[in-house]
Structures are given as C-alpha cells and as structure tokens.
Design a protein around this motif. Structure first.
Motif, mmCIF file in Angstrom:
data_model
loop_
_atom_site.group_PDB
_atom_site.id
_atom_site.type_symbol
_atom_site.label_atom_id
_atom_site.label_comp_id
_atom_site.label_asym_id
_atom_site.label_seq_id
_atom_site.Cartn_x
_atom_site.Cartn_y
_atom_site.Cartn_z
ATOM 1 N N VAL A 193 0.834 -1.204 0.000
ATOM 2 C CA VAL A 193 0.000 0.000 0.000
ATOM 3 C C VAL A 193 0.870 1.255 0.000
ATOM 4 O O VAL A 193 0.552 2.242 -0.669
ATOM 5 C CB VAL A 193 -0.970 -0.001 1.205
ATOM 6 C CG1 VAL A 193 -1.699 1.327 1.311
ATOM 7 C CG2 VAL A 193 -1.984 -1.125 1.055
ATOM 8 N N VAL A 194 1.983 1.232 0.731
ATOM 9 C CA VAL A 194 2.901 2.374 0.728
ATOM 10 C C VAL A 194 3.448 2.608 -0.678
ATOM 11 O O VAL A 194 3.504 3.747 -1.160
ATOM 12 C CB VAL A 194 4.051 2.155 1.735
ATOM 13 C CG1 VAL A 194 5.191 3.125 1.479
ATOM 14 C CG2 VAL A 194 3.545 2.319 3.168
ATOM 15 N N MET A 195 3.840 1.542 -1.358
ATOM 16 C CA MET A 195 4.384 1.685 -2.712
ATOM 17 C C MET A 195 3.328 2.212 -3.676
ATOM 18 O O MET A 195 3.610 3.087 -4.508
ATOM 19 C CB MET A 195 4.946 0.342 -3.189
ATOM 20 C CG MET A 195 6.181 -0.105 -2.414
ATOM 21 S SD MET A 195 6.646 -1.839 -2.671
ATOM 22 C CE MET A 195 7.240 -1.803 -4.356
ATOM 23 N N LYS A 196 2.112 1.717 -3.556
ATOM 24 C CA LYS A 196 1.035 2.203 -4.430
ATOM 25 C C LYS A 196 0.714 3.659 -4.144
ATOM 26 O O LYS A 196 0.507 4.461 -5.064
ATOM 27 C CB LYS A 196 -0.218 1.348 -4.249
ATOM 28 C CG LYS A 196 -1.376 1.770 -5.152
ATOM 29 C CD LYS A 196 -2.602 0.905 -4.940
ATOM 30 C CE LYS A 196 -3.723 1.296 -5.913
ATOM 31 N NZ LYS A 196 -4.141 2.698 -5.800
ATOM 32 N N ALA A 197 0.667 4.014 -2.851
ATOM 33 C CA ALA A 197 0.357 5.400 -2.488
ATOM 34 C C ALA A 197 1.412 6.357 -3.030
ATOM 35 O O ALA A 197 1.099 7.460 -3.475
ATOM 36 C CB ALA A 197 0.254 5.531 -0.967
ATOM 37 N N ALA A 198 2.675 5.932 -3.003
ATOM 38 C CA ALA A 198 3.754 6.787 -3.524
ATOM 39 C C ALA A 198 3.570 7.037 -5.015
ATOM 40 O O ALA A 198 3.757 8.158 -5.491
ATOM 41 C CB ALA A 198 5.103 6.134 -3.249
ATOM 42 N N VAL A 199 3.190 6.001 -5.749
ATOM 43 C CA VAL A 199 2.958 6.168 -7.185
ATOM 44 C C VAL A 199 1.754 7.068 -7.422
ATOM 45 O O VAL A 199 1.775 7.969 -8.270
ATOM 46 C CB VAL A 199 2.755 4.793 -7.861
ATOM 47 C CG1 VAL A 199 2.359 4.965 -9.331
ATOM 48 C CG2 VAL A 199 4.015 3.957 -7.752
#
Length: 579
Positions: A193-199
């Motif tokens: 979720v952190v990686m998706k939110a960053a994108v």
C-alpha cells in the motif's frame, strides 16, 4: 473601521511580550482601521511576528494550551478520527488520543462553529475533547496525513500490531523471527500500500527510516520530503526485510549497503522501484527511487522551457559533433533534459548510444546501457567500448572523474556529438570544473557547444491560485533584477506594475499549493567569442560580458519571470536560486 476586541487584545499581548514594538502596534492598528486589513495578516506579511508567537498570544487570551507540532508526526489512525472535510472546513486536526480523550488542534479556537463540529464528532465516537491551539502551517502540514495511505494501511497496521507485536523480552532483530514476521499478510500489505500510495501521489522517492521510537515513511513529492506515515518501531525490521525479499537482497546482511530492484504493476502500469539499503544505528534505512518503466521523456515545452530557449536547444542539437553540457545539483532534472534533447535527434539514420546510472526513461531506437561499477563497468570503461560501436551521438550520464572528462572531450573532438552532465552551481562553473578535472582549455574551446544550468521549481497549483500582495522587500528584490533582464524577455512587465500569485492549497494539490515542477534555466552558447575566452583560461569578467552580449537570462531572472507569469512563486524561486 475599529479594531475588534479580540484583535486588540492580541496586539496588546504581543506588545507586552516584547514581540512587537509600540510603533509596530500603532502601525498595525492604523492599517486595520484605514483599509480594513486583518491585524494578524499584517503582522505576518510584514514579518513583525511569527505564526508561533501569534498562536501563543492567542493561547494566553483564551486560556487554551498551545500545541507545537514541529518535528512531530500524527498516526493516520488518529488523524482519521476527524473527517477530512471537517478538518479542511474548520481548520482543525486531531493531534493525539489518550483513552477516551481526543486532542484536537484548532487554528481558530474562537470559532464556535469549529468547536461545535468537533464536539459533535467526538460525542458520536464516545470521546471527550482536549482543545489546543496550533499554527496554520502546522495544520496544513498535518493535513498531508489524510492523503498518506488511507484506510487500507491503517487496517493493515492494526492487524500487524495485534499479530506481530513482540513480548517485552523478545528481540525483533533476530533473523529467524524476522523471517516469520515478513510472511505475515499485514506487513506485506503495509509495504504494497505504501508503494502504491507513492505512485498515486507522483512521488519520486520513498524513505523508510527509524525515527526515535517509531519508523517514519516519507515521500519526496515535487522535490520536497514529507512524512506520510509512521509505524511502530518493532515493525521496522519486518518492513525492511519484506522490501529486501521483493528486491532479491540478502536478508541476513545488515552490516553493509545493498542495492536492488523491484518491478511491480501499479494501476495497470509497470513501475521500477530502485532499492537502496543503508546501515544506521541498530537498524537499516531503505530508500526506493520510483521510475515508471514505460515513462516517455517530456518535451522541452512541457519541462517549462520558454520558446527562446527551446529554439536555442533545437539549433545546438543539430550540430554534427561537440559537447552539450547540462549542469546543476542532484535532482535538478539534468537527465530528463538530456533525454529530451536525445529525442530530438532520434531517427533511423543516426546511431545513439547511452551510458546511464540508472536508466530512467526507455527510448525506442536508442541503445541504452546501464553502468555497473561493481564489475568495473564505469562511465570511463563503458565510453571506451561505446566508441567502438560506431555511434553518431553518445550520452554519458555524468562526468564524475578525470578519466571520464578526458574521454568525453576527446570523443567530441573525433566527430561525435556528446550529451552529458556535470555538477556545478551555474553555467559559468562548467568550464572551470572541467579544467580542474584535467581538460585542456584549448581542447574545450574546440569542442564546447552549449552549457545549460538548470533547477526545478514547484509549479503553483492552477486550481487555487490567486493574486497575492507584494511586500516591499520582495518588490525591491524583483525590481533590482528586472532592470538587468534583456528587454526581449520583459514584454509589458515593469517594476511599477508587479503582480504575483500564490496558491492557497486545495484538495487537488494536497493543500501544498503546488502541483508538479518546471525547469528554471540559463543557457550559455559557445559562440566564437566565448571559445576565445575559454582558450584564454575563462576569465570570469570577460565571460559575464559575453553572456550579457548574448542576452543570457540567469537562473534567477528566468525564475522571476515565471513567478510573474504565475507559474511558480517568488518564494520558490528564492529557495532554489539561493547562492
């Protein structure tokens, strides 16, 4: 109109505390009574008092404690206790929770509507309210917590806390324990979720680092780091290990830095996460650079180059050989500009080869090579090999040492067009830097085509942009530069008719006032006159005269013109061009 009672009390307290003088007190009162200005706005605009000093004065008047949010992060679970719409409408934010008491920060605690709204929400949750005063800047920064990662990661964190929180006597740094933890779905969910939110937030980097008794997650958006999430410190090794597994790094090696790569599909697009780990005290820090695998290099116009600069670049990239230099600090968009310049020459009859670290954009028809220092495949060794590949155009990601500098110059001398970057503060610093690296001035004079110095400024959000007052010191700062700007760039602008803009912050820009970035540029062309100056050792006074003859815009001047056009703010220009 007369000054309101509360505003008069505010001025009196600030004066009694020695924050403002009697003269300043009178000046604010006269301006408020004369043209209806809000005293607090006058104090901040004229820099008579800080937001914190004003908030503390309000604290004394209302007998409500001041809450200092500087350097503090609020857990997303706590922030979410007050709906975002309420927080934005009434300028409030949840700052903590202890038992059944919710601590809430108010920018305007005298606003009874805000108090009623917070009381109602807390009552529905079965909570009481502890009232605090916070500064407007602290409130705006804390709002970023809403956009961080949302309910998905909050739920995952709660599940992870329940499933994996160790007993007091257990060690979370034990290798076997970590491997068990990272198998848990909650930790995997937190990372994804952190990686998706960053994108989703267009971040360029993710920083995951121990910070006191918590693990802090920060995103770099538009060149600025901001905290978006905090997790309990006991989960930090598990989160780091999960990332190591995804990047195929050694799980049990925590003593030395490691580099790896994660390829994931986010929102239907392939994304590369370049992973770097670094040992810090008792833990490891992780930084992930985000690169869209199918990203296309933008045009010069999209980068923010003005039409005059676009024409200059287009003319120079048509040259059959020579040296095309882009300078600036890390993160100033140098590589992106090189990709854009390469795209202008990408055609069937030309062989283009690049040496990069890392490859940020994939360009169809260009032979792109990633350097690998660990196996002695560096810019210097790679360049030697590339010159045996019959190239017309070569891009070298960066000149880092004497050997690379000499090879680049000799390649340009032997009929190749070389695109490359170097770290200097402005366009005038490129030649002295190359001379320091061992390049002969007469060889540089024979090869240099153009030097571009570049910075990236945050773009003002067009959705909440409005005209702003121009303080006297800013007006003087701009007027000083306007008289030096070549008339062909000025248009109708004069020192007497200055208009600036400022974006106040909205949902579309995550209340930051900025969306995206644009290039602030200065270009020095290697004319015949400049080549003679280079051969003579590059005396700075002669360089300045030649730049003036070329009607060169400096970084500061280009930035000021873009601020006057409303593309960015004067504060942003001053920040990135600070000498």
């Amino acid at each position: 109109m007369p000054v309101a009672t509360f505003e008069q009390q505010l001025l009196d307290v600030l004066r009694a505390d020695g924050v403002i003088t009697a003269d300043q007190h009178g000046r604010v009162v006269r301006e408020a009574e004369g043209n209806g200005a809000v005293p607090e706005d006058v104090l901040l605009r004229e820099k008579m008092a800080t937001e914190e000093a004003i908030a503390k004065a309000k604290s004394k008047i209302l007998n409500i404690p001041f809450f200092d949010l500087a350097g503090k992060t609020v857990a997303p679970q706590v922030i979410a206790l007050i709906p975002r719409a309420t927080a934005e409408s009434f300028k409030v934010i949840a700052v903590g929770q202890e038992g059944k008491t919710l601590a809430v920060g108010f920018v305007n605690p005298a606003d009874y509507r805000a108090v009623e709204a917070v009381d109602f929400i807390a009552q529905q949750q079965g909570n009481g309210v502890a009232y605090h005063i916070i500064t407007p800047s602290a409130w705006k920064n804390a709002l970023q917590g809403y956009a961080a990662v949302g309910k998905d990661v909050a739920a995952a964190l709660e599940a992870a806390a329940v499933s994996f929180k160790p007993a007091e006597e257990e060690k979370t740094t034990d290798a076997g324990g970590i491997e068990e933890v990272i198998k848990g779905a909650p930790v995997s969910r937190v990372v994804s979720v952190v990686m998706k939110a960053a994108v989703d937030q267009n971040a360029s980097d993710i920083h995951i680092e121990p910070f006191g008794n918590i693990s802090r997650v920060r995103f770099r958006v538009d060149g600025v780091l901001r905290t978006v999430l905090t997790v309990p410190l006991f989960l930090h090794p598990a989160v780091v290990s999960r990332i190591k597994v995804l990047a195929s790094l050694k799980l049990d090696e925590t003593r030395i830095p490691q580099d790896g790569r994660i390829r994931q599909e986010v929102n239907g697009k392939p994304i590369d996460f370049r992973v770097s780990t670094l040992p810090v005290i008792d833990q490891e820090k992780v930084v992930m650079r985000i690169l869209a695998a199918d990203a296309v290099a933008p045009t010069l116009d999209a980068l923010g180059y003005r039409p005059e600069h676009v024409a200059m670049v287009r003319e120079q990239v048509k040259r059959p050989h020579g040296l095309f230099l882009v300078t600036g600090p890390t993160g100033s968009g140098k590589s992106t500009t090189l990709y854009t310049a390469l795209s202008l020459r990408n055609e069937e009859g030309i062989n283009i080869v690049t040496l990069e670290d890392p490859i940020e954009y994939y360009i169809r028809g260009v032979n792109q090579s990633q350097i690998r220092p660990e196996i002695n495949y560096s810019f210097a060794t790679g360049l030697r090999s590339i010159l045996r590949q019959d190239p017309n155009i070569v891009m070298v990601g960066e000149i880092r040492d004497r050997e690379t500098a000499e090879l680049v110059v000799h390649a340009a001398l032997t009929g190749h067009l070389i695109f490359t970057t170097i770290h200097t503060n402005d366009s005038f610093g490129a030649v002295p830097r190359l001379i320091d690296l061992g390049c002969e001035p007469f060889l540089l004079a024979a090869t240099l085509n153009m030097v571009i110095a570049q910075r990236l400024a945050r773009k003002s959000c067009p959705h909440c942009r409005a005209a702003a007052e121009v303080p006297p010191e800013v007006r003087e700062y701009i007027a000083t530069e306007l008289v030096r700007i070549p008339t062909r760039y000025l248009g109708e602008r004069t020192a007497e008719k200055l208009e600036l803009f400022r974006s106040t912050g909205c949902n579309r820009c995550n209340n930051s006032g900025y969306i995206g970035r644009l290039a602030i540029v200065e270009i020095l062309v290697a004319t015949d006159e400049l080549k003679k100056i280079v051969e003579a050792g590059f005396p700075l006074e002669q360089v300045r005269k030649e730049a003036a003859r070329q009607e060169m815009l400096t970084l500061k001047q280009d930035g000021i013109l873009k601020a006057l056009d409303g593309l960015t703010t004067i504060e942003e220009v001053m920040r990135i061009t600070r000498e």
